[in-house]
Motif scaffolding. Structure first.
Motif, short mmCIF file in Angstrom:
data_model
loop_
_atom_site.label_atom_id
_atom_site.label_comp_id
_atom_site.label_asym_id
_atom_site.label_seq_id
_atom_site.Cartn_x
_atom_site.Cartn_y
_atom_site.Cartn_z
N ASP A 1 0.85 -1.19 0.00
CA ASP A 1 0.00 0.00 0.00
C ASP A 1 0.89 1.24 0.00
OD1 ASP A 1 -2.58 -1.32 0.20
OD2 ASP A 1 -2.05 -1.79 2.27
N LYS B 1 1.21 4.89 0.78
CA LYS B 1 0.56 5.90 1.62
C LYS B 1 1.12 7.28 1.26
CE LYS B 1 -1.49 2.56 3.88
NZ LYS B 1 -1.40 2.37 5.33
N THR C 1 -4.31 6.22 1.06
CA THR C 1 -3.66 5.19 0.25
C THR C 1 -3.88 5.52 -1.21
OG1 THR C 1 -4.01 3.52 1.96
CG2 THR C 1 -3.57 2.72 -0.27
#
Length: 535
Positions: free
Chosen positions: A503, A505, A519
């Motif tokens: 992910d 961020k 995200t």
């Protein structure tokens, strides 16, 4: 907040923000010798004017039975000796199974000496595997903040889950470290920092995007040990960076800006200094790096060379090969930068890792029994063509500038049938996700593994949310690239036996504090199926 108040909050007294977020125990910083237990806080905690733990605490290099604990005594971090007396100072430490320290498991003492910038490195052993611990230090009557750390699983264990985060490129003057604060909240099992922890550049009086004035000694570029020390003092005074260190153990490696921009082996950038002078600068930089980070090295830095490449195993789930792509490489060819038709980059004798590290890497990959095999390093391995037309413009500083060395690594991975190869990188100030190809010029060639490149924490300023490739897409020029974005932030990786989920961020801005996090994209690699997928 006005500049003077912000500077005081960032570089001196108690921060306005909650320093970590565990409990009040993490901020119990002033103690008295009249107490029965000298580690027990007063009912109303307060820092003294000479509080020596201005740079916080950290842990790193986790093993199944041990972890490194770090602090550096500095009551005035922007001075070369940190405001500490020129003499050795006793520092006590303790480690417990709970943050209130009711279940203490280890304690001891050591000396902080001026020769090493009053830094403290404690290699605590005899711990239980895959266990969360809390630690703190004491100097005199002053007690440090509390840090959280965690040991690695046993070598033959089969953990079902590992939450890992990685970050890189954190120029202090380019913005606030809000991404580090959000990373801390994630409470990962381990954090990898992939380089450019500091930048060697001089800092303008205004403090750049932070609009936080800094003293005159920061105008010049780092070259001496004292100058590197105060640069670390400034960077590590940041409460968000301290929070990220307190949240989890870190595994670190350097890139170029911990020394000088685009340095290579024994050569400084662009021939600006002689080889002899550069090796002195490099030795100063290596020494300051070790002094300021929780790193376990074979020996204390004493000369121009320091071995930093090393390997960490998290049971049978994942093995991380932490590389050094700076110290042993050949110099960049064709004048460095992005070049078209640079034939010297194809020279089969050119090396990125040096013979010894390259052999160590491939031998280790060949022996590994881990499900996921990771190269935690600094620079992009996927080919990146910066010319949208028929020409091929490649960066001479990335693996593209060392094509034979890259081919040896990728061919070695294929020949050894390495399980689920994953490359992690930073450096580019962009998020990328790509597929490692047997032949990057042939999209139909075999996919050997995947690569995740993390953006910068702050370097490059705010970035641009409108730029990028959605997760799962294909870049029209570099079709092996499946995602990109030009924003600041960090990366988390949720690793299980069946899949690796990444992910990306991001924060919308860094020129002011307290940005929210979101995200931007997520991608998944499946066990035994090379390539990238959307969740």
């Amino acid at each position: 907040m006005d500049d003077d108040r912000r500077l005081a909050d960032t570089l001196g007294g108690t921060s306005r923000r909650d320093f970590f977020g565990f409990t009040g125990a993490a901020l119990a910083l002033a103690f008295t010798t009249r107490l029965a237990d000298p580690w027990t806080p007063r009912s109303t905690p307060a820092r003294s004017a000479d509080y020596p733990f201005q740079l916080g605490v950290a842990s790193g290099d986790p093993l199944p039975d041990g972890v490194m604990l770090w602090t550096r005594l500095a009551s005035r971090p922007l001075e070369p000796l940190g405001g500490m007396p020129y003499g050795r100072l006793k520092v006590e430490w303790e480690l417990a199974e709970d943050e209130a320290f009711t279940r203490r498991v280890r304690r001891g003492s050591t000396w902080a000496t001026p020769e090493y910038g009053h830094s403290v490195h404690v290699d605590v052993r005899g711990l239980k595997p895959a266990r969360e611990y809390f630690y703190r230090f004491r100097s005199g009557t002053e007690v440090s903040p509390v840090g959280r750390t965690k040991t690695a699983p046993e070598a033959e264990a089969n953990p079902g889950h590992l939450l890992m985060a990685f970050a890189s490129c954190a120029s202090w003057q380019d913005g606030f470290y809000t991404a580090y604060r959000h990373l801390a909240v994630e409470s990962p099992d381990v954090v990898f920092h992939l380089g450019d922890y500091i930048y060697e550049y001089g800092i303008v009086q205004s403090g750049g995007n932070r609009a936080t004035p800094v003293p005159d000694q920061f105008r010049v570029q780092c070259d001496t040990l004292d100058r590197y020390r105060i640069q670390y003092g400034l960077y590590k005074s940041d409460p968000d960076l301290q929070a990220a260190h307190q949240a989890a153990p870190w595994i670190v490696t350097w890139d170029d800006h911990e020394v000088l921009d685009n340095w290579a082996g024994r050569y400084g950038p662009g021939g600006e200094v002689t080889e002899q002078d550069f090796l002195v600068i490099r030795a100063n930089a290596f020494r300051a790096y070790w002094e300021n980070l929780p790193i376990r090295l074979p020996e204390t830095p004493q000369g121009p060379d320091v071995r930093i490449y090393r390997r960490f195993r998290f049971g049978r789930l994942a093995e991380f090969n932490v590389l050094d792509t700076r110290q042993y490489r050949d110099d960049q060819v064709c004048g460095d930068g992005q070049q078209v038709d640079c034939l010297p980059r194809l020279d089969p004798a050119r090396t990125m890792l040096g013979d010894a590290q390259e052999k160590w890497l491939l031998d280790g990959l060949g022996r590994s029994r881990a499900r996921w095999n990771v190269l935690a390093q600094q620079i992009a391995m996927c080919q990146l063509d910066y010319d949208p037309g028929p020409a091929q413009k490649l960066s001479m500083d990335l693996w593209d500038g060392y094509k034979a060395a890259k081919d040896r690594v990728l061919t070695g991975i294929a020949q050894r049938r390495v399980s689920n190869p994953v490359v992690l990188a930073g450096d580019l100030h962009n998020n990328f996700a790509g597929e490692l190809k047997a032949d990057f010029n042939d999209p139909s060639s075999a996919t050997l593994g995947v690569e995740f490149v993390g953006t910068s924490v702050t370097s490059g300023g705010n970035g641009n949310a409108a730029t990028g490739l959605p997760a799962g897409g294909r870049d029209p020029v570099n079709q092996h690239i499946r995602f990109s974005s030009y924003q600041r932030g960090y990366v988390t990786c949720d690793i299980t036996p069946g899949q690796w989920r990444t992910d990306f961020k991001v924060v919308p801005y860094v020129d002011r504090p307290d940005a929210p996090v979101s995200t931007r994209g997520s991608l998944v690699a499946l066990d035994g199926v090379p390539g990238l997928n959307t969740p």
